[in-house]
Design a protein around this motif. Structure first.
Motif, PDB file in Angstrom:
ATOM      1  N   SER A   1      -0.352  11.536   0.801  1.00 39.86           N
ATOM      2  CA  SER A   1       0.064  10.646  -0.599  1.00 39.86           C
ATOM      3  C   SER A   1       1.629  10.385  -0.127  1.00 39.86           C
ATOM      4  N   ALA A   2       2.510  11.321   0.351  1.00 36.33           N
ATOM      5  CA  ALA A   2       3.878  10.839   0.904  1.00 36.33           C
ATOM      6  C   ALA A   2       4.009  10.023   1.598  1.00 36.33           C
ATOM      7  N   ALA A   3       3.099   9.932   2.710  1.00 34.80           N
ATOM      8  CA  ALA A   3       3.299   9.211   3.957  1.00 34.80           C
ATOM      9  C   ALA A   3       2.872   7.549   3.339  1.00 34.80           C
TER      10      ALA A   3
ATOM     11  N   GLN B   1       5.296   4.285   3.350  1.00 32.92           N
ATOM     12  CA  GLN B   1       4.990   3.030   3.737  1.00 32.92           C
ATOM     13  C   GLN B   1       5.113   1.958   3.028  1.00 32.92           C
ATOM     14  N   ARG B   2       4.582   2.160   1.552  1.00 35.61           N
ATOM     15  CA  ARG B   2       4.717   1.137   0.655  1.00 35.61           C
ATOM     16  C   ARG B   2       6.214   0.834   0.359  1.00 35.61           C
TER      17      ARG B   2
ATOM     18  N   ASP C   1       9.969  -6.634   2.426  1.00 42.40           N
ATOM     19  CA  ASP C   1       9.935  -8.178   1.542  1.00 42.40           C
ATOM     20  C   ASP C   1      11.243  -8.427   0.854  1.00 42.40           C
ATOM     21  N   VAL C   2      11.860  -7.430   0.260  1.00 38.01           N
ATOM     22  CA  VAL C   2      13.004  -7.641  -0.497  1.00 38.01           C
ATOM     23  C   VAL C   2      14.246  -8.287   0.348  1.00 38.01           C
TER      24      VAL C   2
END
Length: 76
Positions: free
Chosen positions: A37-39, A43-44, A51-52
């Motif tokens: 979950s942390a990985a 990545q997100r 993107d920003v």
């Protein structure tokens, strides 16, 4: 007889279900799920940051073109 068979199968099912749930709580499984979950979250966050930064660079280019600020070093 049918009632006994029903309760025997119900007990077997509940035992199987409880054992699966207890195995899912095993520390190795919890650590692996947490790491996965942390990985995924990392990545997100990287994708979002990328993107920003891309959108910010585009907007900066638009603003520089609009206000004719092509070379920021010439302002001094």
């Amino acid at each position: 007889m049918i009632r006994r068979l029903f309760y025997l199968s119900l007990g077997a099912f509940l035992t199987f279900w409880v054992m699966r749930r207890l195995q899912a709580l095993h520390p190795d499984h919890l650590a692996r799920r947490t790491a996965d979950s942390a990985a995924g979250m990392l990545q997100r966050v990287r994708d979002f940051t990328s993107d920003v930064l891309g959108e910010a660079a585009e907007r900066e280019t638009e603003l520089r073109a609009r206000f004719k600020l092509d070379n920021p070093e010439d302002d001094n």
